[in-house]
Design an enzyme around this catalytic site. Structure first.
Site, PDB file in Angstrom:
ATOM      1  N   GLN A 123       0.902   5.829  11.767  1.00 57.99           N
ATOM      2  CA  GLN A 123       1.144   6.529  10.566  1.00 57.99           C
ATOM      3  C   GLN A 123       2.471   6.689  10.047  1.00 57.99           C
ATOM      4  OE1 GLN A 123      -1.903   9.464   9.983  1.00 57.99           O
ATOM      5  NE2 GLN A 123      -1.627   9.350   7.978  1.00 57.99           N
ATOM      6  N   GLY A 124       2.895   6.446   8.995  1.00 58.13           N
ATOM      7  CA  GLY A 124       4.461   6.644   8.765  1.00 58.13           C
ATOM      8  C   GLY A 124       5.159   5.591   8.897  1.00 58.13           C
ATOM      9  N   ASP A 125       4.838   4.436   9.768  1.00 59.91           N
ATOM     10  CA  ASP A 125       5.750   3.277   9.766  1.00 59.91           C
ATOM     11  C   ASP A 125       5.252   2.121   8.894  1.00 59.91           C
ATOM     12  OD1 ASP A 125       6.993   4.173  12.170  1.00 59.91           O
ATOM     13  OD2 ASP A 125       5.278   3.795  13.623  1.00 59.91           O
ATOM     14  N   SER A 126       4.468   2.358   7.957  1.00 61.74           N
ATOM     15  CA  SER A 126       3.904   1.314   7.207  1.00 61.74           C
ATOM     16  C   SER A 126       5.253   0.766   6.194  1.00 61.74           C
ATOM     17  CB  SER A 126       2.861   1.874   6.127  1.00 61.74           C
ATOM     18  OG  SER A 126       1.677   1.655   6.829  1.00 61.74           O
ATOM     19  N   ASP A 146       0.058  -7.626   1.476  1.00 61.44           N
ATOM     20  CA  ASP A 146       0.603  -6.221   1.814  1.00 61.44           C
ATOM     21  C   ASP A 146       2.051  -6.341   1.763  1.00 61.44           C
ATOM     22  OD1 ASP A 146       0.527  -3.536   1.670  1.00 61.44           O
ATOM     23  OD2 ASP A 146      -0.208  -3.497   3.986  1.00 61.44           O
ATOM     24  N   HIS A 159       0.914  -1.127   0.104  1.00 63.50           N
ATOM     25  CA  HIS A 159      -0.074  -0.306  -0.018  1.00 63.50           C
ATOM     26  C   HIS A 159       0.813   1.433  -0.021  1.00 63.50           C
ATOM     27  CE1 HIS A 159       0.683   0.012   4.580  1.00 63.50           C
ATOM     28  NE2 HIS A 159       0.590   1.075   4.439  1.00 63.50           N
TER      29      HIS A 159
END
Length: 260
Positions: free
Chosen positions: A206-209, A119, A74
């Site tokens: 959020q931002g660690d994906s 993913d 993603h």
């Protein structure tokens, strides 16, 4: 990442990518939500996790090979040539003078990825980065115990700022049965693995994906067992983080890497 626990949920990247599948998604092709730079984390030491990579679209990753980064599907939009991504490695502080910055060359998204499960993605770099790589799990033997998470994401839900410093934390394995008590059929059992504390307080965000979830194997070497994927909010009580189960896709990742 942010998401309503009853209405919508989004992936844990700060990137702008492909068309979102959820009507109120904040992330690319997001049908789920994701965890923080590590909510409740502490600063990582220089060279503690030398395989860690920060990606310019607002995601993390790990060096699968010296010229290939393993991240979340993603976080990228498609499979094909892409020179727009900058990978930063070699530092825990993104502003440090010793940062190694390399542009991407190609991206490869997991075949059949549609926003739910599968993913994972690979980013081929324009040149190798001379840093240690992170071995990935090829079976479920290490899908238990306590894992380490690390990233440059938000330190709290809804922060939207990320962190210049790499943070780390430890989270325990959560069984699919317990994880489904919150997520129900949204969890893709067999493709995803959950981790977190019942009390909350520590999580990716959020931002660690795309960053790795890892632990030591029997020889004492780091081994990647998960990829930061999604979750409802960040570090909420009773809400585990959800990670791509790397061992499920180890063969597919190896085959894909050979084509880049």
């Amino acid at each position: 990442m942010l998401t309503s626990r009853t209405l919508t949920f989004v992936k844990r990247s700060a990137a702008i990518g492909a068309v979102a599948l959820a009507t109120a998604s904040l992330q690319p092709v997001a049908a789920h939500a994701a965890p923080a730079p590590i909510v409740g984390g502490t600063p990582a030491a220089q060279n503690e996790f030398p395989f860690m990579v920060h990606l310019s679209m607002g995601c993390g990753g790990a060096l699968y090979k010296k010229d290939i980064v393993l991240t979340a599907a993603h976080c990228v939009e498609f499979t094909g040539n892409d020179t727009s991504i900058t990978a930063t490695a070699g530092v825990v502080d993104l502003n440090a003078p010793g940062a190694i910055k390399v542009k991407s060359k190609k991206v490869l998204t997991a075949p059949g990825y549609n926003g739910k499960g599968k993913d994972w993605a690979l980013i081929k770099l324009a040149r190798p980065i001379d840093r240690p790589t992170l071995k990935i799990a090829t079976n479920t033997r290490y899908n238990k115990g306590t894992f380490t998470i690390a990233g440059w994401g938000d330190t709290k839900e809804n922060a939207g700022t990320g962190s210049d410093k790499l943070l780390k934390a430890k989270v325990p394995f959560i069984s699919d049965t317990k994880c489904k008590q919150h997520y129900g059929n949204r969890l893709v059992a067999g493709q995803e693995i959950c981790a977190g504390y019942p009390r909350g307080g520590i999580d990716t965000c959020q931002g660690d994906s795309g960053g790795p979830m890892f632990r030591k194997d029997d020889s004492g070497a780091w081994l990647q067992v998960g990829i930061v994927s999604w979750g409802d909010g960040c570090a909420r009580p009773g809400v585990p983080g959800v990670y791509t189960e790397v061992s499920k896709f180890a063969s597919a990742i190896s085959r894909a890497a050979a084509t880049l």
